[in-house]
Design a protein around this motif. Sequence first.
Motif, PDB file in Angstrom:
ATOM      1  N   LEU A 248       5.951   5.246   4.119  1.00  0.00           N
ATOM      2  CA  LEU A 248       5.875   6.078   2.913  1.00  0.00           C
ATOM      3  C   LEU A 248       5.114   5.370   1.793  1.00  0.00           C
ATOM      4  N   ARG A 249       5.252   4.043   1.741  1.00  0.00           N
ATOM      5  CA  ARG A 249       4.518   3.286   0.713  1.00  0.00           C
ATOM      6  C   ARG A 249       3.010   3.437   0.967  1.00  0.00           C
ATOM      7  N   LEU A 250       2.635   3.317   2.231  1.00  0.00           N
ATOM      8  CA  LEU A 250       1.213   3.472   2.595  1.00  0.00           C
ATOM      9  C   LEU A 250       0.727   4.876   2.217  1.00  0.00           C
ATOM     10  N   CYS A 251       1.543   5.877   2.532  1.00  0.00           N
ATOM     11  CA  CYS A 251       1.156   7.270   2.212  1.00  0.00           C
ATOM     12  C   CYS A 251       0.987   7.440   0.704  1.00  0.00           C
ATOM     13  N   HIS A 252       1.883   6.830  -0.047  1.00  0.00           N
ATOM     14  CA  HIS A 252       1.815   6.928  -1.509  1.00  0.00           C
ATOM     15  C   HIS A 252       0.540   6.263  -2.028  1.00  0.00           C
ATOM     16  N   ASP A 253       0.260   5.042  -1.543  1.00  0.00           N
ATOM     17  CA  ASP A 253      -0.896   4.294  -2.060  1.00  0.00           C
ATOM     18  C   ASP A 253      -2.218   4.972  -1.707  1.00  0.00           C
ATOM     19  N   LEU A 254      -2.249   5.617  -0.532  1.00  0.00           N
ATOM     20  CA  LEU A 254      -3.492   6.287  -0.118  1.00  0.00           C
ATOM     21  C   LEU A 254      -3.509   7.759  -0.528  1.00  0.00           C
ATOM     22  N   ASP A 255      -2.458   8.182  -1.209  1.00  0.00           N
ATOM     23  CA  ASP A 255      -2.294   9.583  -1.597  1.00  0.00           C
ATOM     24  C   ASP A 255      -2.484  10.513  -0.403  1.00  0.00           C
ATOM     25  N   PHE A 256      -1.678  10.271   0.632  1.00  0.00           N
ATOM     26  CA  PHE A 256      -1.714  11.148   1.812  1.00  0.00           C
ATOM     27  C   PHE A 256      -1.402  12.577   1.392  1.00  0.00           C
ATOM     28  N   ARG A 257      -1.972  13.493   2.131  1.00  0.00           N
ATOM     29  CA  ARG A 257      -1.728  14.917   1.845  1.00  0.00           C
ATOM     30  C   ARG A 257      -0.443  15.398   2.530  1.00  0.00           C
ATOM     31  N   ALA A 258      -0.216  14.969   3.792  1.00  0.00           N
ATOM     32  CA  ALA A 258       0.974  15.473   4.500  1.00  0.00           C
ATOM     33  C   ALA A 258       1.276  14.635   5.736  1.00  0.00           C
ATOM     34  N   LEU A 259       2.497  14.782   6.223  1.00  0.00           N
ATOM     35  CA  LEU A 259       2.950  14.083   7.427  1.00  0.00           C
ATOM     36  C   LEU A 259       3.647  15.051   8.376  1.00  0.00           C
ATOM     37  N   SER A 260       3.452  14.818   9.678  1.00  0.00           N
ATOM     38  CA  SER A 260       4.385  15.335  10.680  1.00  0.00           C
ATOM     39  C   SER A 260       5.366  14.176  10.898  1.00  0.00           C
ATOM     40  N   VAL A 261       6.627  14.484  11.111  1.00  0.00           N
ATOM     41  CA  VAL A 261       7.633  13.429  11.246  1.00  0.00           C
ATOM     42  C   VAL A 261       8.323  13.592  12.592  1.00  0.00           C
ATOM     43  N   THR A 262       8.447  12.469  13.311  1.00  0.00           N
ATOM     44  CA  THR A 262       9.138  12.542  14.599  1.00  0.00           C
ATOM     45  C   THR A 262      10.181  11.434  14.708  1.00  0.00           C
ATOM     46  N   ILE A 263      10.777  11.306  15.907  1.00  0.00           N
ATOM     47  CA  ILE A 263      11.842  10.330  16.149  1.00  0.00           C
ATOM     48  C   ILE A 263      11.378   8.937  15.733  1.00  0.00           C
ATOM     49  N   PRO A 264      12.122   8.107  15.025  1.00  0.00           N
ATOM     50  CA  PRO A 264      13.511   8.315  14.614  1.00  0.00           C
ATOM     51  C   PRO A 264      13.659   8.632  13.126  1.00  0.00           C
ATOM     52  N   PHE A 265      12.628   9.238  12.488  1.00  0.00           N
ATOM     53  CA  PHE A 265      12.627   9.319  11.026  1.00  0.00           C
ATOM     54  C   PHE A 265      13.034  10.681  10.457  1.00  0.00           C
ATOM     55  N   LYS A 266      13.348  11.644  11.332  1.00  0.00           N
ATOM     56  CA  LYS A 266      13.535  13.001  10.810  1.00  0.00           C
ATOM     57  C   LYS A 266      14.688  13.105   9.806  1.00  0.00           C
TER      58      LYS A 266
END
Length: 459
Positions: A248-266
């Motif tokens: 999530l930190r990486l997504c925040h720093d790169l300003d990700f647009r969206a994620l699909s989430v799978t095992i084990p993070f749902k």
Amino acid sequence: MRIVLCGFRGTGKTECGILLSRLISLPFFDTDALIEEQAGKTIHEIFSGEGEEIFRDYERQVIATLPGTGCIIGTGGGAVIDPRNVEALRRGSTMILLEAEPAAIEQRIRDTTRPPLTTLPLRDEIRLLLKERKPFYTRAADFCIDTTTRSPNEVCLAILRILAEGTASPGAGARAVRFLEASGIPENEIRAFEQAAVGGDPKTRLFAIAGNPSVHSRSPALFSRLFAHYGLNCHYTRLQAPDIVPILRLCHDLDFRALSVTIPFKSSIMEHLSGIEPDAGEIGAVNTVVWCGGRSYGSNTDWIGIRDALTDARGSKAVVLGAGGAAAAAVYALKALSMEITVLNRTVSTAEDLAGRFGCESGPPEAFDRADPDIVINATPVGMEPDTHSPLKKSQLKPSMTVFDLVYTPAETPLLRLARTAGCRVIPGTEMFVRQAATQFRHFTGISAPLDLVRSMMP
Ligand code: NAP
């Protein structure tokens, strides 16, 4: 380059569009103005004489015939509710959502002649419509700018900065490449990500599947094909780590647009999000995250994939095998179809917990025959490659049953093979995958991709 400004009325789309047009010497098209020109009437006259539906027809026609490149477009506030408009607007474009606080919107539009869309007082209408439209705006936007306290000039400067530099923090792309290199993602995918995130087009929007592992997921291939099909400037990769926090930190720093989430993070991702859809909250799992305007929105499309694959199934009694995340989505979907449900799991206490949350029956796998179901859903990994077992014996299956195996590798699982020979109606796990992915793509982009198209793009 095509820039589309969308958002509620009073957020500055027209003013900023005109100003931006002067600054970067591209023509500006205001869809409302084009509708008036085409209809030979004011918007007010169309609404009062012909009604909103006819206005939306005009709007769709105007949007479908806009130049595909070299322009700036300002859309009407309700344009992106129609996925056909989003599809036409998004192709080859950077979509920028302009937002503003309701009070600022009210002040800006109080004295305009734009027709009301409800019979409510203006303040209430703004709040109601903003709430209704928020998901559509969030899905359709690549970038989002809050105009509440910004002048049109400042908004234009913010747009120009996005176009020139994107929205990632300095150095975040290179850090992300090192993260991917350390996580065992295939080399060619790392280089493709590097191309997109470091020194490439700063307007490219980033997406990923987050899981541990995520290396086997088919989502990157599927979504990459869909993005290419719809002409979207997007890149989809894999993120893999033991913990969701660095992802999530990486997504925040790169300003990700969206994620699909799978095992084990749902489940574990939920506490880190700004908002969660009620269905995802009840299931206790999020498989889709979309960021817009610095906020993260979690939803669950798994249950929709299961419900929609079962709409033709006959009977009223269902058994769910397993009591994990997919089983919770299955129970939620079966509840939505008003089924009587029994959850069977090798760890009976887990089955009891899940069944207790939804008011269902529960038990060990041996209770299957007693439950005598019309619909069987396998939500365990039994039968998933390289496993060759079936969670049920052929003697337990009857021709009247619908058997839905959520496992989708291999396409025909041992359970489905037995069920087919026993004369049951069978539904493969790919049907859930395709349906949940189509819904997820709508959350990611605002575009409604036909199921047959998604199916044809499955790797
Ligand atoms: P999960 O949260 O780990 O739950 C797994 C469940 O299966 C648990 O109830 C577990 O029982 C049971 N289980 C595991 N191994 C078993 C075995 N050898 N024998 C009997 N029961 C066993 O996993 P999940 O996210 O729910 O996923 C379950 C399956 O659904 C996976 O195979 C996955 O591929 C599939 N799935 C498919 C899609 C799709 O789009 N088609 C989407 C999501 C998931 P215990 O409680 O006793 O451990």
